[in-house]
Design a protein around this motif. Structure first.
Motif, short mmCIF file in Angstrom:
data_model
loop_
_atom_site.label_atom_id
_atom_site.label_comp_id
_atom_site.label_asym_id
_atom_site.label_seq_id
_atom_site.Cartn_x
_atom_site.Cartn_y
_atom_site.Cartn_z
N TYR A 1 0.81 -1.21 0.00
CA TYR A 1 0.00 0.00 0.00
C TYR A 1 0.85 1.27 0.00
N GLY A 2 2.16 1.13 -0.14
CA GLY A 2 3.03 2.28 -0.21
C GLY A 2 3.30 2.95 1.13
N ILE A 3 3.06 2.24 2.23
CA ILE A 3 3.32 2.79 3.57
C ILE A 3 4.75 2.44 3.94
N GLU A 4 5.54 3.47 4.22
CA GLU A 4 6.95 3.25 4.57
C GLU A 4 7.29 4.00 5.85
N GLY A 5 8.28 3.48 6.55
CA GLY A 5 8.78 4.17 7.72
C GLY A 5 8.01 3.92 8.99
N PHE A 6 7.19 2.87 9.01
CA PHE A 6 6.42 2.52 10.20
C PHE A 6 6.62 1.03 10.48
N ILE A 7 6.90 0.70 11.74
CA ILE A 7 7.05 -0.70 12.14
C ILE A 7 5.87 -1.06 13.04
N PRO A 8 5.04 -2.01 12.61
CA PRO A 8 3.90 -2.41 13.44
C PRO A 8 4.36 -3.17 14.67
N PHE A 9 3.65 -2.98 15.79
CA PHE A 9 4.01 -3.71 17.01
C PHE A 9 2.80 -4.32 17.71
N ASP B 1 -3.52 -1.87 12.89
CA ASP B 1 -2.19 -2.07 13.46
C ASP B 1 -1.61 -0.77 14.03
N PHE B 2 -0.98 -0.92 15.19
CA PHE B 2 -0.28 0.18 15.84
C PHE B 2 1.18 0.11 15.43
N ASN B 3 1.75 1.28 15.11
CA ASN B 3 3.09 1.34 14.54
C ASN B 3 3.96 2.36 15.25
N ILE B 4 5.25 2.08 15.28
CA ILE B 4 6.21 3.08 15.74
C ILE B 4 6.88 3.63 14.50
N SER B 5 6.98 4.94 14.43
CA SER B 5 7.55 5.59 13.26
C SER B 5 9.08 5.55 13.31
N VAL B 6 9.67 5.24 12.16
CA VAL B 6 11.12 5.36 12.01
C VAL B 6 11.44 6.41 10.94
N ASN B 7 10.42 7.21 10.61
CA ASN B 7 10.62 8.34 9.71
C ASN B 7 11.31 9.47 10.47
N GLU B 8 12.18 10.18 9.81
CA GLU B 8 12.97 11.23 10.47
C GLU B 8 12.10 12.27 11.17
N SER B 9 11.06 12.74 10.51
CA SER B 9 10.25 13.83 11.08
C SER B 9 9.30 13.38 12.19
N THR B 10 9.02 12.09 12.29
CA THR B 10 8.09 11.59 13.31
C THR B 10 8.71 10.45 14.12
N LEU B 11 10.00 10.38 14.15
CA LEU B 11 10.74 9.28 14.78
C LEU B 11 10.25 8.99 16.20
N GLY B 12 9.90 7.73 16.44
CA GLY B 12 9.51 7.28 17.76
C GLY B 12 8.03 7.44 18.08
N GLN B 13 7.30 8.17 17.27
CA GLN B 13 5.87 8.38 17.53
C GLN B 13 5.08 7.11 17.22
N MET C 1 -3.04 6.41 8.05
CA MET C 1 -2.09 6.46 9.17
C MET C 1 -2.41 7.69 10.02
N ILE C 2 -2.79 7.44 11.29
CA ILE C 2 -3.23 8.49 12.19
C ILE C 2 -2.30 8.55 13.40
N TYR C 3 -1.82 9.75 13.72
CA TYR C 3 -0.97 9.94 14.89
C TYR C 3 -1.75 9.61 16.16
N VAL C 4 -1.08 8.89 17.10
CA VAL C 4 -1.73 8.48 18.34
C VAL C 4 -0.99 8.98 19.58
N ALA C 5 0.34 8.81 19.62
CA ALA C 5 1.08 9.14 20.85
C ALA C 5 2.51 9.57 20.51
N PRO C 6 3.12 10.37 21.39
CA PRO C 6 4.47 10.88 21.12
C PRO C 6 5.58 9.83 21.19
N SER C 7 5.31 8.70 21.88
CA SER C 7 6.35 7.67 22.01
C SER C 7 5.71 6.34 22.39
#
Length: 152
Positions: free
Chosen positions: A92-100, A108-120, A134-140
Motif C-alpha cells: 500500500y506504499g506505507i513506509e517508515g512505520f514498524i507495526p508492534f 495495526d499500531f506502529n512506531i515511526s522510524v521516519n525522520e520527522s516523526t521518529l519514535g511516535q 495512518m493516524i498519529y496516536v502518541a508521542p512515544s
C-alpha cells in the motif's frame, strides 16, 4: 521493562528467543528497530492484553483498544506478525512505520522510524474509508504503553 510499565496479559505464547532474531529480521528487511520496540518484543511478543488495561485514550472520549502485541515472524502456529503487516504496508506504499500491536479488528499500531516523526506511535486504520489511513496516536511507545488503561 525499564521505562515502560508491565503490561497485564491474558494469554502469552512468546516465540522470540533472543535479540539475535530481531537483528536478523532487521538485516533481512533493511530496517532498524528502536530500542523500546526491541524491549517490548523481548518481553511481550505474542501477548494478548487483559481487557482491564488495554485502552489508549487518544482524545477525550476517543479510545483505541490494543488486543495483542505482534509476533515478529509469520508462523504455521498462527497469530498476526510484524513480517506480514510490513509486507502489507509495502503493497500500500506505507513506509517508515514498524507495526508492534493490533486491535481486535485488525488495525495495526506502529512506531515511526521516519525522520520527522521518529519514535511516535501511529495507528493504521486501513479499512476506515478515510483518505489518510495512518493516524498519529502518541508521542512515544513509552507514553503509549504507560497510558493504557481500562475502558471508561
Amino acid at each position: 521493562m525499564n521505562k515502560m510499565k508491565n503490561l497485564k496479559i491474558s494469554e502469552f505464547n512468546q516465540r522470540l528467543e533472543s535479540a539475535i532474531e530481531i537483528k536478523k529480521f532487521e538485516n533481512e528487511f533493511k530496517i532498524e528497530f528502536p530500542d523500546d520496540l526491541i524491549e517490548l518484543l523481548l518481553n511481550y511478543e505474542g501477548a494478548k492484553l487483559n481487557e482491564d488495561e488495554c485502552y489508549f485514550e487518544h482524545k477525550k472520549g476517543l479510545f483505541y483498544e490494543v488486543n495483542q502485541i505482534l509476533y515478529l515472524r509469520k508462523s504455521d502456529l498462527g497469530g498476526a506478525s510484524i513480517q506480514d503487516i510490513l509486507k502489507g504496508h509495502k503493497s500500500y506504499g506505507i513506509e517508515g512505520f514498524i507495526p508492534f500491536a493490533i486491535d481486535s479488528g485488525g488495525w495495526d499500531f506502529n512506531i515511526s522510524v521516519n525522520e520527522s516523526t521518529l519514535g511516535q506511535v501511529w495507528v493504521n486504520k486501513f479499512d476506515s474509508d478515510e483518505e489518510k489511513t495512518m493516524i498519529y496516536v502518541a508521542p512515544s511507545l513509552e507514553n503509549f504503553i504507560n497510558s493504557l488503561k481500562s475502558d471508561v
